[in-house]
Write a protein that holds these residues in place. Structure first.
Motif, PDB file in Angstrom:
ATOM      1  N   LEU A 192      17.995 -31.079  23.082  1.00 60.65           N
ATOM      2  CA  LEU A 192      16.900 -30.929  24.034  1.00 60.65           C
ATOM      3  C   LEU A 192      16.844 -32.186  24.873  1.00 60.65           C
ATOM      4  N   TYR A 252       3.939 -34.971  21.198  1.00 57.06           N
ATOM      5  CA  TYR A 252       3.696 -33.592  20.752  1.00 57.06           C
ATOM      6  C   TYR A 252       5.008 -32.896  20.401  1.00 57.06           C
ATOM      7  N   LEU A 253       6.021 -33.063  21.238  1.00 57.64           N
ATOM      8  CA  LEU A 253       7.324 -32.460  20.975  1.00 57.64           C
ATOM      9  C   LEU A 253       7.884 -32.945  19.642  1.00 57.64           C
ATOM     10  N   THR A 307      13.328 -38.538  14.090  1.00 57.12           N
ATOM     11  CA  THR A 307      13.448 -37.088  14.235  1.00 57.12           C
ATOM     12  C   THR A 307      14.825 -36.684  14.717  1.00 57.12           C
ATOM     13  N   ALA A 340       9.597 -27.420  13.659  1.00 59.50           N
ATOM     14  CA  ALA A 340       9.875 -25.974  13.693  1.00 59.50           C
ATOM     15  C   ALA A 340      11.310 -25.714  14.147  1.00 59.50           C
ATOM     16  N   ILE A 341      11.758 -26.485  15.145  1.00 57.18           N
ATOM     17  CA  ILE A 341      13.138 -26.322  15.613  1.00 57.18           C
ATOM     18  C   ILE A 341      14.112 -26.721  14.511  1.00 57.18           C
ATOM     19  N   HIS A 342      13.824 -27.822  13.807  1.00 58.14           N
ATOM     20  CA  HIS A 342      14.693 -28.253  12.709  1.00 58.14           C
ATOM     21  C   HIS A 342      14.728 -27.228  11.575  1.00 58.14           C
ATOM     22  N   ARG A 371       6.302 -34.505  17.080  1.00 56.83           N
ATOM     23  CA  ARG A 371       5.423 -34.294  15.932  1.00 56.83           C
ATOM     24  C   ARG A 371       5.253 -32.821  15.566  1.00 56.83           C
ATOM     25  N   ASP A 372       5.081 -31.951  16.573  1.00 58.43           N
ATOM     26  CA  ASP A 372       4.685 -30.570  16.299  1.00 58.43           C
ATOM     27  C   ASP A 372       5.774 -29.524  16.552  1.00 58.43           C
ATOM     28  N   ILE A 373       6.642 -29.781  17.502  1.00 57.87           N
ATOM     29  CA  ILE A 373       7.629 -28.755  17.862  1.00 57.87           C
ATOM     30  C   ILE A 373       8.958 -28.966  17.146  1.00 57.87           C
ATOM     31  N   MET A 374       9.430 -30.212  17.084  1.00 57.12           N
ATOM     32  CA  MET A 374      10.740 -30.459  16.474  1.00 57.12           C
ATOM     33  C   MET A 374      10.823 -30.034  15.011  1.00 57.12           C
ATOM     34  N   ALA A 397       3.225 -35.779  25.832  1.00 56.73           N
ATOM     35  CA  ALA A 397       4.108 -34.622  25.708  1.00 56.73           C
ATOM     36  C   ALA A 397       5.265 -34.907  24.754  1.00 56.73           C
TER      37      ALA A 397
END
Length: 169
Positions: A113, A130-131, A166, A138-140, A133-136, A127
């Protein structure tokens, strides 16, 4: 003009003025005030946010037309300016013209990304945080080898550490 807060700098004119709004600015400063490190000054700073809110609404009412880049901003500005003068401009890629085609050689188990921005800008710091802490996470969960590549100036050392933890660079 872009953005609306430059209105006071304009010379007197009878030409119609179109205002380009990429943000509702008083919301940007509300976020700054919420994070201001000296809590007892926040009420004082909030008065400036209120003045900016009033000024924005005045400018929106004076403009011949206003462009926005999000439906949320459109809705808020239209409440002050009237919806017939507010127009949302598509912000992104024409997905009909540029149809997604997966690269055959791309590592499907290790997507990268890309985040580009100047990190003096508070919204970019928020942003990216947030990416990471919260999104990566889930992607991982789906792509354990996924990584974030950050390109931009003024990335704080603490954010660099968060990024390296991360799997980013």
């Amino acid at each position: 003009i872009e953005p609306g807060y430059v209105w006071p700098s304009l010379p007197e004119t009878h030409l119609p003025i179109v205002i380009g709004e990429h943000n509702v600015e008083h919301h940007v400063y509300e976020g700054y005030v919420r994070q201001f490190p000296v809590p007892f000054l926040r009420p004082l700073l909030s008065t400036d946010v209120a003045k900016l809110n009033t000024w924005e609404k005045t400018v929106w009412q004076r403009g011949a037309a206003i462009t926005t880049v999000s439906d949320d901003d459109h809705t808020e500005i239209a409440a002050s300016a009237g919806s017939s003068r507010v127009h949302t401009v598509a912000n992104g890629v024409d997905v009909e013209e540029f149809v997604f085609r997966p690269k055959e050689l791309q590592k499907k188990d290790a997507p990268t990304l890309l985040f580009v921005g100047n990190f003096l800008w508070m919204q970019n710091r928020d942003a990216l945080s947030y990416l990471l802490r919260d999104i990566m996470p889930a992607i991982h969960g789906v792509y354990p080898k996924a990584m974030v590549r950050v390109v931009g100036r003024n990335l704080a050392p603490a954010m660099r550490r968060q990024l390296s933890q991360t799997g980013g660079e």
